[in-house]
Design a protein around this motif. Sequence first.
Motif, PDB file in Angstrom:
ATOM      1  N   SER A 150      11.311  10.927  16.946  1.00 17.37           N
ATOM      2  CA  SER A 150      11.720  11.560  15.682  1.00 17.37           C
ATOM      3  C   SER A 150      13.228  11.780  15.639  1.00 17.37           C
ATOM      4  N   LEU A 151      13.838  12.056  16.772  1.00 24.81           N
ATOM      5  CA  LEU A 151      15.276  12.263  16.825  1.00 24.81           C
ATOM      6  C   LEU A 151      16.048  10.955  16.684  1.00 24.81           C
ATOM      7  N   LEU A 152      15.572   9.931  17.375  1.00 27.32           N
ATOM      8  CA  LEU A 152      16.291   8.659  17.429  1.00 27.32           C
ATOM      9  C   LEU A 152      15.943   7.735  16.271  1.00 27.32           C
ATOM     10  N   GLY A 153      14.792   7.932  15.668  1.00 23.24           N
ATOM     11  CA  GLY A 153      14.354   7.015  14.623  1.00 23.24           C
ATOM     12  C   GLY A 153      14.078   5.632  15.183  1.00 23.24           C
ATOM     13  N   ALA A 154      13.526   5.604  16.397  1.00 27.70           N
ATOM     14  CA  ALA A 154      13.306   4.321  17.083  1.00 27.70           C
ATOM     15  C   ALA A 154      12.081   4.450  17.985  1.00 27.70           C
ATOM     16  N   ALA A 155      11.595   3.296  18.453  1.00 21.36           N
ATOM     17  CA  ALA A 155      10.436   3.275  19.337  1.00 21.36           C
ATOM     18  C   ALA A 155      10.890   3.443  20.779  1.00 21.36           C
ATOM     19  N   VAL A 156      10.402   4.472  21.428  1.00 24.65           N
ATOM     20  CA  VAL A 156      10.754   4.735  22.821  1.00 24.65           C
ATOM     21  C   VAL A 156       9.933   3.814  23.728  1.00 24.65           C
ATOM     22  N   ARG A 157      10.623   3.083  24.600  1.00 30.64           N
ATOM     23  CA  ARG A 157       9.963   2.152  25.508  1.00 30.64           C
ATOM     24  C   ARG A 157       9.739   2.748  26.890  1.00 30.64           C
ATOM     25  N   LYS A 158      10.675   3.579  27.313  1.00 29.97           N
ATOM     26  CA  LYS A 158      10.545   4.222  28.615  1.00 29.97           C
ATOM     27  C   LYS A 158      11.376   5.490  28.623  1.00 29.97           C
ATOM     28  N   VAL A 159      10.822   6.543  29.211  1.00 27.31           N
ATOM     29  CA  VAL A 159      11.565   7.793  29.326  1.00 27.31           C
ATOM     30  C   VAL A 159      11.411   8.311  30.753  1.00 27.31           C
ATOM     31  N   THR A 160      12.528   8.730  31.329  1.00 26.03           N
ATOM     32  CA  THR A 160      12.540   9.291  32.674  1.00 26.03           C
ATOM     33  C   THR A 160      13.123  10.692  32.596  1.00 26.03           C
ATOM     34  N   VAL A 161      12.310  11.670  32.950  1.00 24.56           N
ATOM     35  CA  VAL A 161      12.775  13.059  32.949  1.00 24.56           C
ATOM     36  C   VAL A 161      13.574  13.296  34.223  1.00 24.56           C
ATOM     37  N   GLN A 162      14.845  13.620  34.072  1.00 29.58           N
ATOM     38  CA  GLN A 162      15.705  13.850  35.224  1.00 29.58           C
ATOM     39  C   GLN A 162      15.736  15.315  35.649  1.00 29.58           C
ATOM     40  N   ARG A 163      15.595  16.218  34.691  1.00 27.04           N
ATOM     41  CA  ARG A 163      15.574  17.639  35.042  1.00 27.04           C
ATOM     42  C   ARG A 163      14.950  18.444  33.907  1.00 27.04           C
ATOM     43  N   VAL A 164      14.061  19.381  34.269  1.00 23.06           N
ATOM     44  CA  VAL A 164      13.489  20.336  33.322  1.00 23.06           C
ATOM     45  C   VAL A 164      13.879  21.735  33.787  1.00 23.06           C
ATOM     46  N   ASP A 165      14.595  22.443  32.935  1.00 24.49           N
ATOM     47  CA  ASP A 165      15.059  23.797  33.252  1.00 24.49           C
ATOM     48  C   ASP A 165      14.305  24.790  32.376  1.00 24.49           C
ATOM     49  N   LEU A 166      13.301  25.434  32.959  1.00 25.40           N
ATOM     50  CA  LEU A 166      12.488  26.373  32.199  1.00 25.40           C
ATOM     51  C   LEU A 166      13.225  27.676  31.927  1.00 25.40           C
ATOM     52  N   VAL A 167      14.240  27.982  32.740  1.00 23.64           N
ATOM     53  CA  VAL A 167      15.001  29.215  32.554  1.00 23.64           C
ATOM     54  C   VAL A 167      15.946  29.083  31.367  1.00 23.64           C
ATOM     55  N   ASN A 168      16.699  27.979  31.341  1.00 20.62           N
ATOM     56  CA  ASN A 168      17.669  27.760  30.260  1.00 20.62           C
ATOM     57  C   ASN A 168      17.089  26.981  29.083  1.00 20.62           C
ATOM     58  N   ASP A 169      15.812  26.601  29.199  1.00 19.73           N
ATOM     59  CA  ASP A 169      15.108  25.925  28.109  1.00 19.73           C
ATOM     60  C   ASP A 169      15.779  24.600  27.736  1.00 19.73           C
ATOM     61  N   THR A 170      15.972  23.720  28.727  1.00 18.41           N
ATOM     62  CA  THR A 170      16.586  22.417  28.496  1.00 18.41           C
ATOM     63  C   THR A 170      15.827  21.341  29.255  1.00 18.41           C
ATOM     64  N   THR A 171      15.974  20.106  28.777  1.00 20.88           N
ATOM     65  CA  THR A 171      15.405  18.938  29.445  1.00 20.88           C
ATOM     66  C   THR A 171      16.442  17.822  29.437  1.00 20.88           C
ATOM     67  N   LEU A 172      16.703  17.257  30.596  1.00 25.92           N
ATOM     68  CA  LEU A 172      17.618  16.121  30.713  1.00 25.92           C
ATOM     69  C   LEU A 172      16.793  14.868  30.920  1.00 25.92           C
ATOM     70  N   VAL A 173      16.952  13.893  30.012  1.00 28.06           N
ATOM     71  CA  VAL A 173      16.128  12.680  30.081  1.00 28.06           C
ATOM     72  C   VAL A 173      17.003  11.440  29.957  1.00 28.06           C
ATOM     73  N   ASP A 174      16.510  10.373  30.550  1.00 23.41           N
ATOM     74  CA  ASP A 174      17.073   9.043  30.348  1.00 23.41           C
ATOM     75  C   ASP A 174      16.032   8.266  29.548  1.00 23.41           C
ATOM     76  N   VAL A 175      16.419   7.803  28.366  1.00 27.61           N
ATOM     77  CA  VAL A 175      15.458   7.171  27.463  1.00 27.61           C
ATOM     78  C   VAL A 175      15.902   5.754  27.119  1.00 27.61           C
ATOM     79  N   ARG A 176      14.960   4.830  27.133  1.00 29.71           N
ATOM     80  CA  ARG A 176      15.178   3.449  26.699  1.00 29.71           C
ATOM     81  C   ARG A 176      14.366   3.254  25.420  1.00 29.71           C
TER      82      ARG A 176
END
Length: 207
Positions: A150-176
């Motif tokens: 929904s953010l990219l307006g594109a079809a996601v082919r692969k996503v790799t979660v690099q870090r999930v921070d439940l304290v600061n409420d953030t997610t770092l991802v590498d998306v193809r």
Amino acid sequence: MPPVLFYAADLVAIGLLTFGVYLPRHRRRDLAVAYLGVNVGVLAVAASLATSTVGAGLGLGLFGVLSIIRLRSAELDQEEVAYYFSALALGLLGGLGAEVGTLAFVLMGLVIAVMYLAGHPRLLRRHRQQTMMLDSAFTDEPTLIRHLESLLGAAVRKVTVQRVDLVNDTTLVDVRFTVAKGQRAATGDHDKVTDATVPGALRGARP
């Protein structure tokens, strides 16, 4: 065949690679200077080794060490690393070309042709890679993928979660992802954008 012909061919080849292929596409003057300097340096040392009693293996080993130091001292993407080693290869072919013969000219042309075609903007131009910092902590992959699409307006082919921070409420991802034909991605028409922070629309994605 006189060695000077191979030296001249190397200078023509690195000029084409740097000013005809690399600079028009990437516009990094510092790396253009680095490619030219590395190429001429390798050419000079390879030509000296070809006419001396010093083993060629020793010379190539020294350049390997220098290459590792150079690559570790600055951030280069994979495309720029390919140009870097192409410059090295052209210098070696030019410096040792007299030992190889006319095959050196063919190999120089092959290196330039491969770099021109493999890095052409029209090749896989709808495919993108992006590192994104989302301001929501996602622990469910299907929800994360829907949010990214929904953010990219594109079809996601692969996503790799690099870090999930439940304290600061953030997610770092590498998306193809792949942009639809005739459509631009929401982040712009770039092959790679790093450290992009986007708002999270699905706060309820956390467990």
